[in-house]
Design a protein around this motif. Structure first.
Motif, PDB file in Angstrom:
ATOM      1  N   GLY A 652       0.806  -1.217   0.000  1.00 15.90           N
ATOM      2  CA  GLY A 652       0.000   0.000   0.000  1.00 15.90           C
ATOM      3  C   GLY A 652       0.833   1.259   0.000  1.00 15.90           C
ATOM      4  N   VAL A 653       2.153   1.146   0.320  1.00 18.76           N
ATOM      5  CA  VAL A 653       3.035   2.307   0.261  1.00 18.76           C
ATOM      6  C   VAL A 653       3.250   2.700  -1.199  1.00 18.76           C
ATOM      7  CG1 VAL A 653       5.409   3.095   0.642  1.00 18.76           C
ATOM      8  CG2 VAL A 653       4.197   1.871   2.449  1.00 18.76           C
ATOM      9  N   SER A 654       3.147   3.989  -1.487  1.00 18.77           N
ATOM     10  CA  SER A 654       3.312   4.462  -2.864  1.00 18.77           C
ATOM     11  C   SER A 654       4.773   4.360  -3.288  1.00 18.77           C
ATOM     12  CB  SER A 654       2.851   5.917  -2.984  1.00 18.77           C
ATOM     13  OG  SER A 654       1.473   6.026  -2.760  1.00 18.77           O
ATOM     14  N   ALA A 661       3.236   5.623 -10.818  1.00 16.12           N
ATOM     15  CA  ALA A 661       3.274   4.494  -9.887  1.00 16.12           C
ATOM     16  C   ALA A 661       3.989   3.306 -10.497  1.00 16.12           C
ATOM     17  CB  ALA A 661       1.856   4.103  -9.500  1.00 16.12           C
ATOM     18  N   VAL A 662       4.861   2.689  -9.696  1.00 18.61           N
ATOM     19  CA  VAL A 662       5.516   1.449 -10.094  1.00 18.61           C
ATOM     20  C   VAL A 662       5.297   0.433  -8.984  1.00 18.61           C
ATOM     21  CG1 VAL A 662       7.238   2.595 -11.517  1.00 18.61           C
ATOM     22  CG2 VAL A 662       7.729   2.170  -9.102  1.00 18.61           C
ATOM     23  N   SER A 663       5.614  -0.826  -9.267  1.00 20.18           N
ATOM     24  CA  SER A 663       5.338  -1.878  -8.305  1.00 20.18           C
ATOM     25  C   SER A 663       6.384  -1.905  -7.199  1.00 20.18           C
ATOM     26  CB  SER A 663       5.306  -3.236  -8.999  1.00 20.18           C
ATOM     27  OG  SER A 663       5.224  -4.275  -8.036  1.00 20.18           O
ATOM     28  N   LEU A 664       5.912  -2.047  -5.968  1.00 21.68           N
ATOM     29  CA  LEU A 664       6.799  -2.220  -4.829  1.00 21.68           C
ATOM     30  C   LEU A 664       7.725  -3.404  -5.048  1.00 21.68           C
ATOM     31  CD1 LEU A 664       7.661  -1.839  -1.818  1.00 21.68           C
ATOM     32  CD2 LEU A 664       5.635  -3.165  -1.185  1.00 21.68           C
ATOM     33  N   LEU A 713      -2.469   0.230 -14.119  1.00 19.22           N
ATOM     34  CA  LEU A 713      -2.964  -1.139 -14.214  1.00 19.22           C
ATOM     35  C   LEU A 713      -2.957  -1.816 -12.857  1.00 19.22           C
ATOM     36  CD1 LEU A 713      -0.886  -2.402 -17.293  1.00 19.22           C
ATOM     37  CD2 LEU A 713      -3.171  -1.363 -17.325  1.00 19.22           C
ATOM     38  N   GLN A 714      -3.887  -2.740 -12.675  1.00 21.54           N
ATOM     39  CA  GLN A 714      -3.817  -3.670 -11.555  1.00 21.54           C
ATOM     40  C   GLN A 714      -3.437  -5.016 -12.152  1.00 21.54           C
ATOM     41  OE1 GLN A 714      -7.381  -4.307  -9.093  1.00 21.54           O
ATOM     42  NE2 GLN A 714      -5.991  -4.281  -7.338  1.00 21.54           N
ATOM     43  N   LEU A 715      -2.213  -5.471 -11.813  1.00 26.07           N
ATOM     44  CA  LEU A 715      -1.706  -6.715 -12.386  1.00 26.07           C
ATOM     45  C   LEU A 715      -2.398  -7.910 -11.746  1.00 26.07           C
ATOM     46  CD1 LEU A 715       2.103  -5.848 -12.563  1.00 26.07           C
ATOM     47  CD2 LEU A 715       0.276  -5.344 -14.208  1.00 26.07           C
ATOM     48  N   GLY A 718      -2.242  -8.485  -8.136  1.00 27.01           N
ATOM     49  CA  GLY A 718      -2.809  -7.436  -7.288  1.00 27.01           C
ATOM     50  C   GLY A 718      -1.998  -6.167  -7.247  1.00 27.01           C
ATOM     51  N   THR A 719      -0.762  -6.202  -7.762  1.00 26.35           N
ATOM     52  CA  THR A 719       0.092  -5.024  -7.762  1.00 26.35           C
ATOM     53  C   THR A 719      -0.480  -3.943  -8.680  1.00 26.35           C
ATOM     54  OG1 THR A 719       2.063  -6.331  -7.318  1.00 26.35           O
ATOM     55  CG2 THR A 719       2.410  -4.158  -8.282  1.00 26.35           C
ATOM     56  N   VAL A 720      -0.369  -2.687  -8.245  1.00 27.35           N
ATOM     57  CA  VAL A 720      -0.804  -1.541  -9.048  1.00 27.35           C
ATOM     58  C   VAL A 720       0.432  -0.790  -9.523  1.00 27.35           C
ATOM     59  CG1 VAL A 720      -2.038   0.641  -9.052  1.00 27.35           C
ATOM     60  CG2 VAL A 720      -3.003  -1.333  -7.855  1.00 27.35           C
TER      61      VAL A 720
END
Length: 768
Positions: A652-654, A661-664, A713-715, A718-720
């Motif tokens: 949930g951390v940006s 936005a990139v994936s954590l 996108l929501q992969l 679940g990653t955004v």
């Protein structure tokens, strides 16, 4: 302080003139002529502090009963006549059960002051009343305890470790009462007789009591002592343990306070500030690091006084009883009871405030109490348990772990809750099952204090009818008043009669019908076709705080952490987004970051505007290691100053690169990052430079940003993330041409391209 006491006593005198036969300036008694206590008795009588046994006599040698002694002690506290009347009213019902009936009429008011100021407790008064000792002579040593309490010095007495006295009969003084006698003797309020005896078990006369009382009052005036009553004060305050003390200019003292609940705050103390130590006036030299201090502020926010509470003692235990004014807890097998007042800082879950946060029905599972040397509960941290919530059920959806509910509160705020499988459900008081047929019913909720939005139980009322909408119009001053509501979902208008005895509220306050505001959000309770409750709130509300997280989905949930550290959630429809500003400029949802300062404007349950301001990074460096586990990601970072640190980064951390936005989970060693860190928590991460790797992505469109040429996108995991599609070709699964502007939330796409650091740059977008 003496002026304050005399002003209070002047009011008391005016109330008591009917009891005196002489003007207040010239009180005298025929049986006090040539008596050794004449000066003290007649001085106190002139001030209205003591009264005679008749209009002309004082009866100086008559023995004092316990009740009379307590009333005399109450007059030493400096409580004003105005506050005394309020205190008496507040204690009236309880005193009717505690005091003997024959004493109530003449002793209740001052006995209420005794209870409020701590001269004696409810338990002590009940025991005295039950045993009949109120009407019996009081011993000198017992009177010493009550007088010390009236002087607000009991904490000092309790803290004494040595209290030797030179009375010839000192050994006869009860061990528990020796500190009280010692203090009164040390301050010159009690003395021995000609044989240097205190006579602890002996009775005392009215004259002796008056003399002791005058000495006590003079001492209190000299030391600035008075009874501070939390329930009858309104000034603001800040409190905490002193972390630093430094001298400023023009006599100003700079005080840094640390609270384990509300953090660190700095306060400027003017040269005129009053400092109290052991409830007695002192100087700023008494301000020592490590002591608890409460700073009282005037209406302008300037410090007027500082009350020192010594070193805090911490108790960890299990609550057995919690109310708004008391907590009883089990601490290592023993029971401890502590009073709570408005000077107690309270934390429930993650929310910090005052006693208003306490819910007696919560069922808290643990408590951490910090008590100062005065015996005052300074901070109270409650964990576990639940809090109450309620409103109209607007949606029920089945999930893998139970049900997801949407509830509209009476103030118009819509919240989403999770009802786990096995949680308690009652329908009209009987165990039942929640279904979509309950939409529109009123629900009472118990929400977990530890898990945001998770319910412990829900009670559904299908009998009482409620209606929500906006006020279109209303009539008043008629035989039958009416209100017309516009349904927010359908836009249809319905008119209801208002019961003559209906309760009308606006923003939580009772009002008359004509003060109701048109367009306000309102909830009606309907009975027999008439509105018996009209509960209204402003049509538009704002919430300020920091974006805690953004959970994308249907709907998308925006969580905002407010100044009180509570988390408020808002639902966003990605197909009908609110107006969004970032740094004062029009923006889009894919630009929002956890950690942004935000102002959320809601009108009729719908978020209409988000105004955000990004925080500046306070930690920069290069990632050296990335570890993934069930709780999230842990990254080791070599900071720009050469030191190393490890951070846990929760889901949930940006995480962004170049503002998108990139994936954590795409963070890699050698990525250079700039992070916003608060305490031990990572709020947001910006990848400033990263490594490259090839890849392809498949996911669901959340936001197609035609202006910035990006796709959020929501992969499938679940990653955004947000992909750069500025140079990409768009085609459909059948080979037809597709345009970015035609993609909408919910479309399935596959992206081909490569990562630049943690940012994905697409060369081909395939709509599936």
């Amino acid at each position: 302080m003496k002026a304050k006491r005399l002003a209070a006593l002047a009011l008391t005198v005016l109330m008591m003139l009917s009891l005196l036969t002489l003007p207040a300036a010239a009180v005298s008694f025929t049986d006090m002529t040539d008596h050794w206590a004449k000066e003290d008795v007649e001085y106190l009588a002139t001030q209205g502090i003591v009264k005679g046994t008749s209009s002309t006599t004082f009866s100086p040698d008559r023995k004092m009963t316990a009740c009379e002694a307590l009333l005399f002690c109450s007059r030493a506290t400096g409580v004003s006549a105005t506050d005394k009347a309020k205190i008496a009213e507040d204690w009236a019902e309880e005193l009717k059960t505690l005091l003997p009936e024959e004493m109530y009429s003449w002793a209740a008011e001052e006995m209420a002051v005794c209870l409020e100021t701590g001269i004696l407790s409810r338990t002590e008064l009940k025991a005295m009343a039950d045993s009949g000792s109120l009407a019996k002579a009081i011993t000198r040593e017992t009177l010493s305890m009550y007088l010390v309490r009236a002087m607000q010095l009991e904490p000092l007495a309790r803290g004494l470790s040595s209290y030797s006295m030179n009375f010839e009969d000192a050994s006869s003084i009860s061990q528990a009462l020796q500190p009280y006698v010692y203090l009164l003797n040390m301050y010159g309020i009690v003395q021995g007789n000609q044989s240097n005896q205190f006579m602890p078990q002996g009775s005392l006369t009215r004259a002796e009591m008056a003399t002791m009382l005058r000495r006590a009052i003079d001492f209190m005036d000299d030391r600035g002592i008075y009874a501070e009553l939390p329930a009858y004060t309104t000034y603001d305050w800040v409190g905490g343990t002193i972390a630093a003390v430094s001298a400023g200019t023009n006599g100003v003292t700079l005080l840094t306070l640390e609270s384990n609940l509300s953090g660190t705050r700095s306060v400027s103390l003017p040269a005129t500030v009053a400092v109290y130590e052991n409830n007695m006036l002192s100087t700023t030299s008494a301000l020592k690091v490590g002591q608890y201090a409460r700073v009282n502020l005037n209406s302008s926010g300037t410090a007027e006084s500082v009350r020192l509470g010594g070193v805090l003692t911490t108790y960890n235990g299990t609550p057995t009883s919690v109310t708004a004014d008391n907590i009883t807890l089990s601490v290592e097998g023993s029971v401890k009871s502590l009073d709570i007042d408005r000077f107690t800082e309270v934390q429930v879950g993650k929310t910090v405030g005052g006693p208003e946060l306490i819910d007696p029905q919560s069922g808290y599972t643990s408590a951490v109490c910090q008590v100062d040397s005065q015996g005052h509960l300074s901070t109270l941290q409650l964990s576990g348990g639940t809090r109450a919530a309620g409103g109209i059920l607007t949606a029920v959806e089945s999930t893998s772990g139970g049900q997801s509910l949407q509830v509209c509160a009476f103030n118009g705020e819509t919240q989403r809750y999770t009802l786990p499988t096995g949680a308690g459900v009652t329908i009209n008081g009987v165990a039942g099952t929640l279904t979509s047929s309950n939409v529109g019913d009123y629900v009472s909720l118990r929400v977990s204090n530890e898990s945001t939005g998770q319910l412990a139980s829900i009670a559904v009322d299908t009998v009482t009818q409620y209606v929500q909408g906006s006020v279109k119009s209303f009539t008043y001053s008629r035989t039958v008043n009416e209100i017309t509501l516009s349904d927010l979902a359908t836009g249809k208008s319905t008119t209801y009669d208002i019961d003559p005895n209906a309760v009308i509220r606006y923003n939580g306050q009772n009002i008359v019908l004509e003060k109701l505001e048109k367009n306000a959000f309102v909830t009606l309770q309907i009975s027999s076709g008439k509105a018996v409750l009209v509960d209204s709130y402003p049509s538009s509300t704002t919430t300020e705080g920091v974006i805690d997280s953004i959970t994308y989905g249907t709907p998308t949930i925006l969580a905002v952490r407010t100044a009180g550290d509570s988390v408020v959630t808002f639902e966003l429809d990605l197909t009908a987004l609110p107006t969004i500003y970032r740094n004062g400029k029009a923006s889009s949802i894919d630009q929002l970051r956890s950690g942004d300062q935000v102002v959320v404007t809601v009108r009729y349950n719908t978020v209409t505007t988000l105004e955000t301001t990004p925080q500046s990074a306070n930690v920069t460096g290069t990632i050296t290691r990335v570890v993934q586990d069930t709780s999230g990601i842990t990254i080791d970072v070599t900071l720009t100053d050469g030191t190393s640190a490890s951070y846990s980064v929760a889901d949930g951390v940006s995480v962004t690169q170049d503002g998108t936005a990139v994936s954590l989970y795409n963070l890699k060693p050698n990525d250079q990052v700039a992070m916003v860190v608060s305490g031990e928590s990572v709020v947001s991460i910006e990848v400033t430079q990263g490594t490259s790797t090839g890849s392809q992505l498949t996911g669901t469109v959340l936001v197609a940003n035609n202006n910035d040429k990006t796709l959020m996108l929501q992969l499938e995991n679940g990653t955004v993330l947000t992909a750069d599609v500025s140079g990409a070709q768009f085609i459909g699964a059948d080979g037809s041409s597709v345009y970015l502007s035609k993609l909408v939330a919910g479309d399935r796409v596959q992206l081909f391209g490569s990562y630049s650091g943690a940012k994905f740059v697409a060369t081909l977008v395939l709509k599936l």
